[in-house]
Scaffold this motif. Structure first.
Motif, short mmCIF file in Angstrom:
data_model
loop_
_atom_site.label_atom_id
_atom_site.label_comp_id
_atom_site.label_asym_id
_atom_site.label_seq_id
_atom_site.Cartn_x
_atom_site.Cartn_y
_atom_site.Cartn_z
N ILE A 147 -5.72 -2.24 -1.59
CA ILE A 147 -4.78 -3.20 -1.00
C ILE A 147 -4.85 -3.14 0.52
N TYR A 148 -4.87 -1.94 1.07
CA TYR A 148 -4.84 -1.80 2.52
C TYR A 148 -6.12 -2.30 3.18
N PHE A 149 -7.26 -2.01 2.56
CA PHE A 149 -8.54 -2.37 3.20
C PHE A 149 -9.02 -3.78 2.87
N ALA A 176 0.83 -1.21 0.00
CA ALA A 176 0.00 0.00 0.00
C ALA A 176 0.86 1.26 0.00
N ILE A 177 1.89 1.28 0.84
CA ILE A 177 2.77 2.44 0.90
C ILE A 177 3.53 2.62 -0.41
N GLY A 178 4.04 1.51 -0.95
CA GLY A 178 4.81 1.56 -2.20
C GLY A 178 3.98 2.09 -3.36
N ILE A 179 2.73 1.60 -3.49
CA ILE A 179 1.87 2.04 -4.58
C ILE A 179 1.52 3.52 -4.44
N ALA A 180 1.16 3.92 -3.22
CA ALA A 180 0.83 5.33 -2.99
C ALA A 180 2.04 6.22 -3.25
N TRP A 181 3.22 5.76 -2.82
CA TRP A 181 4.46 6.51 -3.00
C TRP A 181 4.74 6.75 -4.48
N TRP A 182 4.75 5.64 -5.27
CA TRP A 182 5.11 5.83 -6.68
C TRP A 182 4.01 6.59 -7.43
N SER A 183 2.76 6.48 -6.99
CA SER A 183 1.68 7.22 -7.65
C SER A 183 1.85 8.72 -7.46
N VAL A 184 2.23 9.13 -6.26
CA VAL A 184 2.47 10.55 -5.99
C VAL A 184 3.59 11.07 -6.87
N PHE A 185 4.68 10.29 -6.98
CA PHE A 185 5.82 10.75 -7.78
C PHE A 185 5.56 10.63 -9.28
#
Length: 428
Positions: free
Chosen positions: A191-193, A89-98
């Motif tokens: 993914i998280y939920f 979840a963190i990885g997907i959100a991270w790369w989406s922001v960038f």
């Protein structure tokens, strides 16, 4: 080739929790390929707007791969330590922001930094996703599950061209990245939920599903004592699998990187025809991946020899690709080669999923995939050098790919068929 099966209790087929999890993982993988591949289409426009030459444009691609490769192993370590759910979840959100930030950059130094950070986010994801698959899928279904996930290796590049070209044509390259960053935030939330690190904690898991995992040894593996990283590194099979994946990916990255140039330069296809013909082998590859996943689960004891056989067949048709006189037949042979090559890839991941215990899957698969990324680093420049030094001939580059694929088959012969999750766990 459906993952659904009649339950041991005789109940009718139902949509299992693990299928929802696999669907989310597949979407995340597809998005990861879209987010990284649209850069290849956007580069000429970025170069024009930012005043970059081809060497500087190449640095933008390299910045991603450096970040992506460098976080394969740390990403696997984090997945084993903190759970695949959080890291995905963190990885997907991270790369989406960038991804979205990429569309807002106007200088080369900032672009390099953003793409490096983008690569770090994507680098955290692969090992965590494979750990999640090995957590929720019993051994009898892991080959098909991993094969379905791996279809993005072929579908992603083809779809990226269509998406990028459409958005760039209508709104420009900035909007491509800004728009593609948005879906990832929803997938990260999904993914998280909708996943849990332990299947017992999943609200939609059934007693029958848990019984399957219990009988398979997966449930016990999740809750067993952790294995020190230094012990993981001592396992010979881990380095055998990393070597196989490195050699296989030399061929894969060479096949992906130089195929369009070969069709244009040597076979003298037009740009429009190349766009179509270069996509067709990848569609055959998607079919080969699904077939390989089915056969991987169906013929588990023969998986090693099936990899060897199909890798050698793929190498043979790769040889015929550059030696045949007809340009159209060259594409036919490329398609057949892709079919068998990606069939072999599905065999490889089936072997790995049954060889590595779940509790070290993050770290182990991260090390293996790091080998594949290193192949991406060396394959394209070596093939470019071979083409350059041979006066523009692609023959030596094809031979390089063929040797690497055959070498991967030879290393596969050294993998002990007796290995299983239990024996590897005892080694660790």
């Amino acid at each position: 080739m459906s993952l659904q099966s009649t339950l041991p209790t005789g109940k009718p087929k139902t949509w299992k929790a693990r299928y929802t999890i696999l669907s989310l993982i597949w979407l995340a993988w597809l998005l990861s390929f879209l987010d990284r591949m649209v850069m290849s289409v956007s580069l000429p426009f970025i170069g024009r707007d930012l005043g970059l030459d081809t060497t500087q444009q190449g640095l933008i691609i390299s910045a991603f791969f450096i970040g992506y490769a460098s976080f394969q192993i740390p990403g696997g370590f984090l997945a084993d330590k903190f759970g695949a759910r959080k890291i995905m979840a963190i990885g997907i959100a991270w790369w989406s922001v960038f991804t979205s930030i990429t569309g807002m950059v106007f200088t080369l130094p900032l672009m390099l930094a953003v793409r490096f950070l983008f690569g770090i986010g994507e680098g955290c994801f692969p090992a965590a996703s494979w750990k999640m698959i090995s957590t929720y899928f019993p051994s009898k279904e892991r080959g098909r599950a991993t094969a379905i996930q791996s279809t993005v290796n072929t579908l992603g590049p083809a779809l990226a061209v269509v998406v990028a070209a459409s958005i760039i044509g209508a709104f420009g390259w900035h909007m491509v990245f800004i728009v593609l960053g948005i879906p990832g935030l929803f997938i990260a939330a999904g993914i998280y939920f909708f996943t849990r690190d332990n299947p017992k904690d999943h609200p939609n898991i059934t007693k029958d599903d848990l019984a399957e995992l219990e009988a398979d040894g997966t449930a016990a593996d999740i809750t067993s004592a952790p294995v020190p990283f230094k012990e993981v590194l001592k396992m010979p099979v881990l380095w055998q699998m990393a070597a196989i994946w490195f050699l296989f990916d030399i061929t894969f990255w060479g096949f992906s990187t130089w195929l369009p140039s070969y069709l244009i330069t040597v076979r003298e296809f037009s740009l429009a025809k190349t766009g179509v013909m270069a996509a067709i082998p990848f569609l055959f590859g998607a079919g080969g991946t699904l077939l390989g996943g089915y056969f991987s689960d169906k013929f588990k004891p023969q998986r090693k020899m099936l990899y060897v056989l199909t890798a050698i067949i793929a190498a043979g048709f790769l040889y015929m690709t550059f030696t045949v006189a007809s340009a159209d037949m060259a594409v036919v042979y490329q398609c057949i080669s892709a079919l068998f090559m990606f069939f072999a890839m599905a065999m490889f991941w089936g072997i790995l999923m049954d060889t590595i215990p779940n509790k070290i899957m993050g770290r182990a698969s991260g090390i293996v995939n790091f080998g594949g990324q290193m192949a991406g680093v060396v394959s394209a420049p070596i093939m470019g050098w071979l083409i350059h030094t041979s006066g523009g001939s692609y023959n030596s580059a094809f031979i390089f790919m063929i040797i690497a694929l055959i070498a991967s088959a030879l290393v596969t012969l050294t993998v002990n068929n007796a290995h299983s999750n239990k024996t590897v766990e005892n080694q660790a």
